[in-house]
Design a protein around this motif. Sequence first.
Motif, PDB file in Angstrom:
ATOM      1  N   SER A 215       0.815  -1.215   0.000  1.00 37.59           N
ATOM      2  CA  SER A 215       0.000   0.000   0.000  1.00 37.59           C
ATOM      3  C   SER A 215       0.848   1.264   0.000  1.00 37.59           C
ATOM      4  N   GLY A 216       2.132   1.114   0.334  1.00 35.81           N
ATOM      5  CA  GLY A 216       2.994   2.296   0.429  1.00 35.81           C
ATOM      6  C   GLY A 216       2.981   2.941   1.800  1.00 35.81           C
ATOM      7  N   LYS A 217       2.222   2.364   2.736  1.00 34.87           N
ATOM      8  CA  LYS A 217       2.077   2.971   4.070  1.00 34.87           C
ATOM      9  C   LYS A 217       3.148   2.530   5.056  1.00 34.87           C
ATOM     10  N   TYR A 218       3.812   1.394   4.758  1.00 38.21           N
ATOM     11  CA  TYR A 218       4.651   0.784   5.784  1.00 38.21           C
ATOM     12  C   TYR A 218       6.113   0.710   5.375  1.00 38.21           C
ATOM     13  N   LYS A 219       6.964   1.104   6.300  1.00 32.57           N
ATOM     14  CA  LYS A 219       8.410   1.054   6.106  1.00 32.57           C
ATOM     15  C   LYS A 219       8.974  -0.139   6.877  1.00 32.57           C
ATOM     16  N   PRO A 220      10.211  -0.553   6.562  1.00 26.16           N
ATOM     17  CA  PRO A 220      10.836  -1.611   7.360  1.00 26.16           C
ATOM     18  C   PRO A 220      10.826  -1.254   8.841  1.00 26.16           C
ATOM     19  N   GLY A 221      10.472  -2.227   9.681  1.00 27.45           N
ATOM     20  CA  GLY A 221      10.390  -1.984  11.116  1.00 27.45           C
ATOM     21  C   GLY A 221       8.978  -1.726  11.604  1.00 27.45           C
ATOM     22  N   ALA A 222       8.026  -1.603  10.688  1.00 33.62           N
ATOM     23  CA  ALA A 222       6.639  -1.358  11.094  1.00 33.62           C
ATOM     24  C   ALA A 222       6.133  -2.520  11.949  1.00 33.62           C
ATOM     25  N   VAL A 223       5.316  -2.192  12.951  1.00 28.50           N
ATOM     26  CA  VAL A 223       4.735  -3.191  13.842  1.00 28.50           C
ATOM     27  C   VAL A 223       3.212  -3.063  13.779  1.00 28.50           C
ATOM     28  N   PHE A 224       2.525  -4.199  13.686  1.00 27.93           N
ATOM     29  CA  PHE A 224       1.062  -4.190  13.591  1.00 27.93           C
ATOM     30  C   PHE A 224       0.464  -4.612  14.932  1.00 27.93           C
ATOM     31  N   ASP A 225      -0.577  -3.887  15.377  1.00 24.91           N
ATOM     32  CA  ASP A 225      -1.170  -4.192  16.686  1.00 24.91           C
ATOM     33  C   ASP A 225      -2.099  -5.406  16.600  1.00 24.91           C
ATOM     34  N   ARG A 239       9.178  -8.995   8.410  1.00 29.13           N
ATOM     35  CA  ARG A 239      10.399  -8.187   8.259  1.00 29.13           C
ATOM     36  C   ARG A 239      10.925  -8.278   6.831  1.00 29.13           C
ATOM     37  N   ARG A 240      10.980  -9.495   6.285  1.00 26.05           N
ATOM     38  CA  ARG A 240      11.488  -9.685   4.922  1.00 26.05           C
ATOM     39  C   ARG A 240      10.594  -8.989   3.894  1.00 26.05           C
ATOM     40  N   LYS A 241       9.276  -9.101   4.093  1.00 32.60           N
ATOM     41  CA  LYS A 241       8.348  -8.461   3.154  1.00 32.60           C
ATOM     42  C   LYS A 241       8.526  -6.947   3.148  1.00 32.60           C
ATOM     43  N   LEU A 242       8.637  -6.363   4.328  1.00 32.08           N
ATOM     44  CA  LEU A 242       8.785  -4.908   4.404  1.00 32.08           C
ATOM     45  C   LEU A 242      10.083  -4.446   3.753  1.00 32.08           C
ATOM     46  N   GLU A 246      10.361  -2.109   0.323  1.00 31.64           N
ATOM     47  CA  GLU A 246      11.179  -0.895   0.245  1.00 31.64           C
ATOM     48  C   GLU A 246      12.095  -0.945  -0.972  1.00 31.64           C
ATOM     49  N   HIS A 247      12.631  -2.133  -1.267  1.00 31.12           N
ATOM     50  CA  HIS A 247      13.486  -2.279  -2.451  1.00 31.12           C
ATOM     51  C   HIS A 247      12.668  -2.037  -3.724  1.00 31.12           C
ATOM     52  N   ILE A 248      11.453  -2.574  -3.762  1.00 27.97           N
ATOM     53  CA  ILE A 248      10.577  -2.368  -4.922  1.00 27.97           C
ATOM     54  C   ILE A 248      10.254  -0.890  -5.082  1.00 27.97           C
ATOM     55  N   ARG A 249       9.972  -0.244  -3.965  1.00 23.45           N
ATOM     56  CA  ARG A 249       9.651   1.185  -4.010  1.00 23.45           C
ATOM     57  C   ARG A 249      10.795   1.988  -4.647  1.00 23.45           C
TER      58      ARG A 249
END
Length: 298
Positions: A215-225, A239-242, A246-249
């Motif tokens: 979605s473009g909302k999340y950077k590496p290190g993001a944590v979901f509640d 972690r790997r997905k984020l 970022e690499h794709i972005r």
Amino acid sequence: MKYRRLGKTEMNVSVIGLGTWQFGGEWGQQFTQNEVDAILDKGQELGINLIDTAECYGDHLSESFIGDYINRRKREDWIIATKFGHHFHERFTRTDVFGADEVLKQLDASLKALKTDYIDLYQFHSGPDAVFDNDALWTLLDKQVQAGKVRHLGTSIGSNDNVHQTDAASKVNSEVIQVVYNRLDRVPENRVFPSCERQDLGVLARVPLASGYLSGKYKPGAVFDTTDVRHRHDPESTRRKLEEVEHIRQTEVPEGVNMAEWALAWCLKHPAVSAVIPGCKNPAQVESNAAAAELVEG
């Protein structure tokens, strides 16, 4: 909006559809009818004509919201796809229900919830091969097509490499394959999409934003509640997905282009894909999703 032929169904669907799992309350938000109305009104305003739902998005709850809306609008303006095969108990808890008699009861319950006398696309919902390979089930479904309750049959495959169910589609009169496909998960390109193209099957790409990771909302290190479905994902996988996102972005998304819109359009570049069915929580997200059609070649 742009439109594509949905395989041999010959229905012309908007390349951007409306996924409605969220209306069942499992995305951490309980919807009101007014909120659903606003989402669907925005979709129609932007040329979207495809709604994808299921019997187990809540206990026919998502279908009921859609049915209440459709009942106050023009039914013929919409292509409604729903599914069968699960009984909803509570959040993320379901049991399989694939017997022919039980599926007929589910179909009637879906028709009642949707306040319609026909379903445009009725889909086998992510069941195992053992219950898919049941002639009695498909005979029952063919009779529902003949009776006019269902216009077309489809298969929503659980594993996005399930070539068994995809290859058998024409044999059971299934004309559409729904499958997980996105920039982070390209598995269908190997076997499922070639099978769809050989059989002239329509393809609905679900989870096109990879559960929001694209979605473009999340950077590496993001944590979901704990109220977020992604909280259930394996932390190392997250972690790997984020990091991959970022690499794709940085390397694939053109400067100035919204990442979510780019990710939806990316799915639609594959010639097998008829439409994507992203979820949405509000009219603004519908508008963002619909804008992806501008990035798609006609």
